[in-house]
Design a protein around this motif. Structure first.
Motif, PDB file in Angstrom:
ATOM      1  N   LEU A 213       0.814  -1.220   0.000  1.00 46.03           N
ATOM      2  CA  LEU A 213       0.000   0.000   0.000  1.00 46.03           C
ATOM      3  C   LEU A 213       0.848   1.272   0.000  1.00 46.03           C
ATOM      4  N   ILE A 214       2.167   1.147   0.085  1.00 41.84           N
ATOM      5  CA  ILE A 214       3.003   2.353   0.094  1.00 41.84           C
ATOM      6  C   ILE A 214       2.914   3.130  -1.228  1.00 41.84           C
ATOM      7  N   PRO A 215       3.038   2.484  -2.400  1.00 34.93           N
ATOM      8  CA  PRO A 215       2.991   3.272  -3.642  1.00 34.93           C
ATOM      9  C   PRO A 215       1.719   4.101  -3.818  1.00 34.93           C
ATOM     10  N   PRO A 216       0.518   3.549  -3.579  1.00 35.35           N
ATOM     11  CA  PRO A 216      -0.667   4.403  -3.732  1.00 35.35           C
ATOM     12  C   PRO A 216      -0.745   5.506  -2.674  1.00 35.35           C
ATOM     13  N   VAL A 217      -0.271   5.227  -1.437  1.00 30.95           N
ATOM     14  CA  VAL A 217      -0.267   6.274  -0.409  1.00 30.95           C
ATOM     15  C   VAL A 217       0.722   7.379  -0.795  1.00 30.95           C
TER      16      VAL A 217
END
Length: 313
Positions: free
Chosen positions: A96-100
């Motif tokens: 979920l890091i890339p979309p955040v």
């Protein structure tokens, strides 16, 4: 909040999508929409949004907690339609890091609830609201020792390995047991948050360990499956069983003696405070980087107390 202030320079990028989103939409995205725990988060978020004129809220999550790519897509879709803020319970600390990060780059504030992102994603969200899972795990370990003593065999029924809440909760439980007793943890199994899987795993564990003194089910579907397996095996009242979360099934198991205690998180508070916090960010207010939403140990003795009833769902 200095890092967030820098990101707001990019806020204009988000306005390009504004027409696609509801007016001042807050997107609440959780690990799955098929669990009572997350529906209680939804209740809290829905109550909070009513206090804030001019804002709307959407609530969504994948069909299961293991459908990580679906949750990534939900965040991406929220960004694409230009939401004003996101409240997110990440199902995977890395994925979920890339979309955040993309939300951050588009000037969309993100508040994380329940489970942390990995350390490399820390700069991209502005506040984290959760149960102190390590402390909650330690509390349940103390409950286990108080009930079974300091020697013998116990088992742990966990859920999704590597999720932030699982690392803290089960890690806290195991560390406390190791440091404060001679109890042996004979197995740690992972249900992937599937009740039927937890039922089958617990059935096998009970059969393989007839001398088992205690068992800990570390989240809602796991604890429900564990409790049903204990009932089916005729072990109710013969084994100390501790669960986590507080839906109707688990409450019934506390009342009938299948479970001895459940640790119930402030799920309603996660939703309510999550929405309040992200709106504070949108409006330029300072917020706390971490908010502990608490846990209550519920037993047959206190299940009808106001303290317990405020967190049960």
């Amino acid at each position: 909040m200095g890092k967030w202030a820098a990101a707001t320079i990019l806020a204009g990028v988000a306005t390009a999508f504004a027409g696609a989103a509801s007016a001042q939409e807050i997107a609440v995205i959780v690990k799955t929409n098929s669990s009572n725990f997350w529906q209680n988060v939804n209740k809290g978020a829905s109550a909070a949004i009513k206090k804030h004129d001019g804002y709307t809220m959407s609530f969504d999550g994948p069909a299961t907690e293991s459908a990580i790519s679906d949750e990534v897509n939900l965040v991406e879709n929220a960004i694409n339609r230009g939401v004003k803020g996101i409240v997110l319970a990440p199902s995977d600390p890395e994925a979920l890091i890339p979309p955040v990060k993309r939300a951050y780059e588009n000037g969309i504030p993100v508040v994380i609830i329940d489970s942390l992102l990995a350390e490399s994603g820390k700069e991209y969200y502005q506040s984290f609201l959760s149960t102190d899972n390590k402390a909650a795990g330690e509390a349940m370990a103390k409950e286990m020792i108080d009930r079974v003593g300091k020697t013998g065999n116990i088992a742990v029924m966990s859920y999704v390995p590597g999720v932030g809440s699982e690392i803290g909760r089960v890690g806290g439980f195991k560390d406390y047991i190791e440091k404060n007793s001679d109890l042996k943890i004979v197995s740690t199994l992972y249900s992937q948050s599937q009740m039927a899987t937890a039922l089958n795993q617990t059935t096998d564990t009970l059969a393989a360990n007839p001398d088992l003194k205690g068992i800990f089910g570390a989240n809602e579907p796991t604890a429900v499956g564990m409790g049903r397996a204990i009932e089916q095996a005729g072990k109710k009242g013969q084994i100390v069983a501790l669960g986590f979360d507080g839906n109707a099934d688990l409450q019934a198991m506390i009342k009938d003696g299948t479970l001895d205690a459940i640790a119930v998180q402030g799920s309603y508070q996660m939703g309510e405070k999550g929405v309040d916090t992200v709106i504070d960010l949108i409006e330029g207010k300072t917020v706390e980087p971490y908010v502990n939403t608490g846990v209550v140990i519920v037993t047959k003795d206190n299940i009808d107390s106001p303290e317990a009833q405020n967190v049960l769902y």
